[in-house]
Design a protein around this motif. Structure first.
Motif, PDB file in Angstrom:
ATOM      1  N   PRO A 184       0.955  -1.278   0.238  1.00  0.00           N
ATOM      2  CA  PRO A 184       0.022   0.060   0.110  1.00  0.00           C
ATOM      3  C   PRO A 184       0.919   1.432   0.019  1.00  0.00           C
ATOM      4  O   PRO A 184       0.306   2.315  -0.628  1.00  0.00           O
ATOM      5  CB  PRO A 184      -0.977  -0.011   1.206  1.00  0.00           C
ATOM      6  CG  PRO A 184      -0.854  -1.569   1.585  1.00  0.00           C
ATOM      7  CD  PRO A 184       0.160  -2.070   1.098  1.00  0.00           C
ATOM      8  N   ILE A 188       0.513   4.297  -2.596  1.00  0.00           N
ATOM      9  CA  ILE A 188      -0.024   5.470  -2.229  1.00  0.00           C
ATOM     10  C   ILE A 188       1.168   6.653  -2.782  1.00  0.00           C
ATOM     11  O   ILE A 188       1.110   7.832  -3.002  1.00  0.00           O
ATOM     12  CB  ILE A 188       0.012   5.549  -0.736  1.00  0.00           C
ATOM     13  CG1 ILE A 188      -1.203   4.893  -0.285  1.00  0.00           C
ATOM     14  CG2 ILE A 188      -0.076   7.160  -0.058  1.00  0.00           C
ATOM     15  CD1 ILE A 188      -1.319   4.824   1.335  1.00  0.00           C
ATOM     16  N   VAL A 193      -3.627   8.717  -1.511  1.00  0.00           N
ATOM     17  CA  VAL A 193      -4.285   7.911  -0.420  1.00  0.00           C
ATOM     18  C   VAL A 193      -5.587   7.721  -1.162  1.00  0.00           C
ATOM     19  O   VAL A 193      -6.241   6.624  -1.016  1.00  0.00           O
ATOM     20  CB  VAL A 193      -4.292   8.474   0.716  1.00  0.00           C
ATOM     21  CG1 VAL A 193      -5.339   7.811   1.743  1.00  0.00           C
ATOM     22  CG2 VAL A 193      -3.202   8.575   1.532  1.00  0.00           C
ATOM     23  N   LEU A 196      -6.625   4.736  -3.172  1.00  0.00           N
ATOM     24  CA  LEU A 196      -6.842   3.489  -2.676  1.00  0.00           C
ATOM     25  C   LEU A 196      -8.025   2.892  -2.600  1.00  0.00           C
ATOM     26  O   LEU A 196      -8.398   1.712  -2.246  1.00  0.00           O
ATOM     27  CB  LEU A 196      -5.951   3.315  -1.110  1.00  0.00           C
ATOM     28  CG  LEU A 196      -5.544   2.212  -0.828  1.00  0.00           C
ATOM     29  CD1 LEU A 196      -4.875   1.234  -1.505  1.00  0.00           C
ATOM     30  CD2 LEU A 196      -4.786   2.411   0.855  1.00  0.00           C
ATOM     31  N   TRP A 197      -9.117   3.582  -2.443  1.00  0.00           N
ATOM     32  CA  TRP A 197     -10.410   3.249  -2.085  1.00  0.00           C
ATOM     33  C   TRP A 197     -11.364   3.376  -3.455  1.00  0.00           C
ATOM     34  O   TRP A 197     -12.670   3.145  -3.225  1.00  0.00           O
ATOM     35  CB  TRP A 197     -11.083   4.245  -1.053  1.00  0.00           C
ATOM     36  CG  TRP A 197     -10.344   4.426   0.074  1.00  0.00           C
ATOM     37  CD1 TRP A 197      -9.233   5.346   0.416  1.00  0.00           C
ATOM     38  CD2 TRP A 197     -10.231   3.344   1.196  1.00  0.00           C
ATOM     39  NE1 TRP A 197      -8.904   4.972   1.500  1.00  0.00           N
ATOM     40  CE2 TRP A 197      -9.309   3.777   2.192  1.00  0.00           C
ATOM     41  CE3 TRP A 197     -10.780   2.176   1.525  1.00  0.00           C
ATOM     42  CZ2 TRP A 197      -9.068   3.050   3.478  1.00  0.00           C
ATOM     43  CZ3 TRP A 197     -10.589   1.541   2.704  1.00  0.00           C
ATOM     44  CH2 TRP A 197      -9.445   1.784   3.372  1.00  0.00           C
TER      45      TRP A 197
END
Length: 275
Positions: A184, A188, A193, A196-197
């Motif tokens: 991760p 990133i 960040v 990532l979702w």
């Protein structure tokens, strides 16, 4: 190798082809690999307190393997951007037994007989056939696939040597997989960040792929306690045949006669190496 251990390695080959198909089938493979790695790392960290602690001499191998696995993950994602599962996967997986056999000879003094040498020749011919299939794999894609094969060979030799001094295959595997939590950070650093979702729809599938990958490579690490690194690695690479079939059945990839022939040649060579 054709014992119950060999049977488990063949199971690992099927599982490995399965999680690679899950990765290749996702829309964003970098994101998918990141979530696979995150899930793998979290499960490993949770399992560590309940497993035997590896012996101290194993930790240099654990650290080295964990870091090489991150390089492997990034390389695999790049390779899958350039070609079908049935094209890049055989090159990446098929090239590693040759390198593992060489690494095992140099660093673990594992010698090859005539049949394994014949296996190396068969694997090489199969790889060249796939790499030269006109209009299928780009030069960059083939290079990325070969780089992936090299990283596979490096971490396989490291793990083969490490598990033999660890005292516990399960403990060694969990500590090594814990390093996957670095993935991760790599993601990133490249995308930030927020990326990532998204997309949320792929996270569940990626997490499932992470679980399958733990089982697939955990079996391989366990098996290398009992057989030569080259033999275990080669038998595992029969997964190229399973990958081609999965790509045809679930990813709608073309299964040409040449691809089938090349995969069978690679599988035959892998079996010779594993004999």
């Amino acid at each position: 190798m054709f014992t119950y251990v060999g049977g488990f390695v063949l199971l690992a080959a099927i599982l490995h082809a399965t999680w690679n198909a899950m990765l290749h089938g996702n829309r964003d493979r970098f994101l998918s690999m990141t979530w696979m790695s995150t899930c793998t790392g979290l499960v490993s960290v949770i399992a560590i307190p309940f497993l035997p602690m590896p012996a101290a001499p194993a930790f240099p191998y654990i650290i080295a393997s964990g870091l090489v696995h991150i390089v492997y993950s990034v390389s695999l994602v790049y390779a899958y951007r350039s070609g079908d599962l049935g094209e890049t996967y055989p090159i990446a997986r098929g090239s590693s037994p040759l390198l593992v056999a060489l690494g095992a000879l140099l660093f673990a003094r594992e010698h090859l007989g005539l049949l394994p040498m014949a296996g190396i020749l068969l694997v090489s011919c199969g790889i060249v056939s796939l790499a030269l299939e006109r209009g299928r794999v780009s030069t960059k894609g083939a290079a990325a696939a070969f780089l992936t094969g090299a990283t596979i060979a490096v971490y396989t030799v490291i793990d083969g040597m490490g598990v033999r001094v660890a005292g516990s295959a399960a403990g060694y595997t969990a500590w090594m997989f814990a390093f996957f939590l670095l993935m991760p950070l790599v993601f990133i650093s490249v995308r930030g960040v927020a990326a990532l979702w998204t997309p949320l729809a792929d996270i569940g599938r990626s997490a499932g792929g992470g679980m399958v990958s733990i089982a697939a490579y955990g079996i391989v690490i366990w098996a290398m306690q009992f057989g030569s690194m080259g033999a275990v690695s080669a038998l595992r690479e029969t997964s190229v045949v399973f990958a081609a079939l999965i790509g045809r059945m679930f990813l709608n990839e073309r299964l040409t006669f040449r691809r089938i022939t090349a995969c069978c040649v690679i599988a035959a060579g892998a079996i010779c190496l594993g004999a």
